[in-house]
Design an enzyme around this catalytic site. Sequence first.
Site, PDB file in Angstrom:
ATOM      1  N   SER A  41       0.727  -1.077  -0.046  1.00  0.00           N
ATOM      2  CA  SER A  41       0.030   0.599   0.146  1.00  0.00           C
ATOM      3  C   SER A  41       0.758   1.259   0.022  1.00  0.00           C
ATOM      4  O   SER A  41       1.809   1.615  -0.710  1.00  0.00           O
ATOM      5  CB  SER A  41      -0.906   0.189   1.226  1.00  0.00           C
ATOM      6  OG  SER A  41      -1.822   1.018   1.137  1.00  0.00           O
TER       7      SER A  41
ATOM      8  N   HIS B 264      -7.229  -6.017  -1.345  1.00  0.00           N
ATOM      9  CA  HIS B 264      -6.682  -5.340  -0.176  1.00  0.00           C
ATOM     10  C   HIS B 264      -5.340  -5.657   1.168  1.00  0.00           C
ATOM     11  O   HIS B 264      -4.938  -5.785   1.475  1.00  0.00           O
ATOM     12  CB  HIS B 264      -6.378  -3.606  -0.200  1.00  0.00           C
ATOM     13  CG  HIS B 264      -5.986  -2.990   0.481  1.00  0.00           C
ATOM     14  ND1 HIS B 264      -4.882  -2.217  -1.003  1.00  0.00           N
ATOM     15  CD2 HIS B 264      -4.782  -2.058   1.016  1.00  0.00           C
ATOM     16  CE1 HIS B 264      -3.849  -1.330  -0.393  1.00  0.00           C
ATOM     17  NE2 HIS B 264      -3.923  -1.582   0.299  1.00  0.00           N
TER      18      HIS B 264
END
Length: 673
Positions: free
Chosen positions: A529, A642
């Site tokens: 990320s 994610h």
Amino acid sequence: MNNNEQPTKRRGITAEDLLRLRSVRDPHYAPDGTRAVFVEKSIDEENQYRSHLSMWTEDGAVRPWTFGRCRDTKPRFSPDGETIAFLSDRSGRTQLWLLPANGGEARQLTFFKNGVRDYVWSPDGTFLIALTTLGDDETIEDREEPEKAEVKRADLKPRVVERLYYKSDASGFLDGKRAVLTRIDVLSGKSEALTGREEEIGSFAVSPTGRTLAFVANRNEDPDTTFTRDIVLLDLESKAETNLTNGCGTFASLAWSPDGTKLAAIGHDLAYLGATLHRLYVFEPERGTKRVLTADWDVHLGDAMVGDTHADAKGPGPIWASDGSGLYVTASERGRVNLYFVPLDGPIVPVIEGNFHLYGLAIHPSEQQAIAAMSEPTVIGDLYIISLEDGTKTRLTRANEALEHEVAFAAAEPFTYRSADGLEIQGWIMKPPELDEGEKAPLVVEIHGGPHAMYGFTFFHELQLLASSGYAVLFTNPRGSHGYGQSFVNAVRGDYGGMDYEDIMAGVDAAISKFDFIDKERLGVTGGSYGGFMTNWIVGHTDRFKAAVTQRSISNWLSFSGVSDIGYFFTKWEVGCDVWEDAERLWHHSPLKYVKHMRTPLLILHSERDYRCPIEQAEQLFVALKQLGRETKLVRFPDANHDLSRTGNPALRLERLRHIVDWFDRYLKGASH
């Protein structure tokens, strides 16, 4: 063991040991304090997540309380201690179930079409408040249905989108579903809708009188672009509503005082947008007053710890003292998550303090002891009974005892260093357990996501795996991280790839200087990320690293702003502008701009259903690197979002770990795979 027997040498941890990890969490005392129920999460022989309830009694016994191929979570005793409510997916959808506290068959209480997201007991135990969702043509009378078979191609229909916020990394496409709070009678199971179809409902709590329901909702005229979250009071008899906060901030974790005159919440005023520290608020609805009890405490309330073992364990919100004199809260500070007492009047007092991660908590009704779920870098995580009078600690569970006896974990040694501008940064180094005296190890630098999060004193399987694979592991909290005050966490905004980059590179230099077992010629870097963004940035700005692995990363802010579920506001919050305001600024902060300078072998890992950092971010970077003839590989994880590394499919998590280790072995050790 007799005198001739030698102790068994402990081995290093493996990727496959991920399947053996157990996370104990969410303890909850019975009203009389003689028992407590908690959750144990594990992965079964079919590589599926399971979670079940266990019961502790004051004689020290711990017994499994639920079983089966299901996920049982959030157990809570009824006010009389006779019943345990919990959430379970044993019927298909996650619904609300009731179980006799002395044992017996569980009874399904709700059958909502879209399941139950959360619930609370009423003070008298006659009803519960549950949160569900409804589509445009659905009602609370609609029952849960079996999962539908795959839609035939002939039946496919287009998805019409009119909202700015129409997808979520956690939930996928939202398809018009709205949140609804319902009252459910315990005996009959009859349900009643209490609210209309809200854009979003967060925390909710029933007052001690049972008359008022407080809940957090997004009541903004344009909920997609206005980010305040108000506290609304609903009179359960008249159904009259009062907005307690009227757009003054964003709030969560509601808790009524024992006498019902005060309402506590964790929140902030968005002064620094997503980088604003969480504070403790106390409202007195009848008097119309509001106080911020931690306004002068430069500490972030709640759990900001990054990890891969307890990442989805929901820690406690504020807990009132029984006399209403103050509240117990957890706070994130310098890599630790500890417990503090915040009085209504007086100084804040540490209650449970040390180099560990407190990720679950229950306070005994007498307030003389607590049950805490705690983890350390070499302790996977267990429940402990802790005296609130003298701090003595007694281990209550040993969920990972066999693995902890079998495996040699690497200690995480904390140290501090100065960045290029003199700012103090905290970091940790892990030395490979099998490293011989005088031998040098390649170094892997790990960079956390967020960026407003925190590395620290918690068990982290991925870091342990790299250490057991022969790598020294460096992880730091560069500016932008939580744990070091408001100015520190805000300092990265508008400066991605600036001083945060300098913080990490200074950490590499400091570690090489301080720890003589690091081979400075064999350096690797990885992160996910924001950590993936920074990995991309690093290899575009230096050739010091011989291998890099970028995960769920950002490579191009120009496209990210329009494809991420949060991109349309996060880009401006963090980088400082929208595309039409200053496209050149966004491009300046985009690692893709510097792709011509990327010569470090780069492995790109990305989930195909990642709506937070969509896979096009990986695709752009991969294609550009291939066009330039650079050494790279793209690994795509199907049906993953994610959160792959923390809560994703266990088989895919294993593949991810193997790819990471294999890439570093190839380029830092010369191994062939």
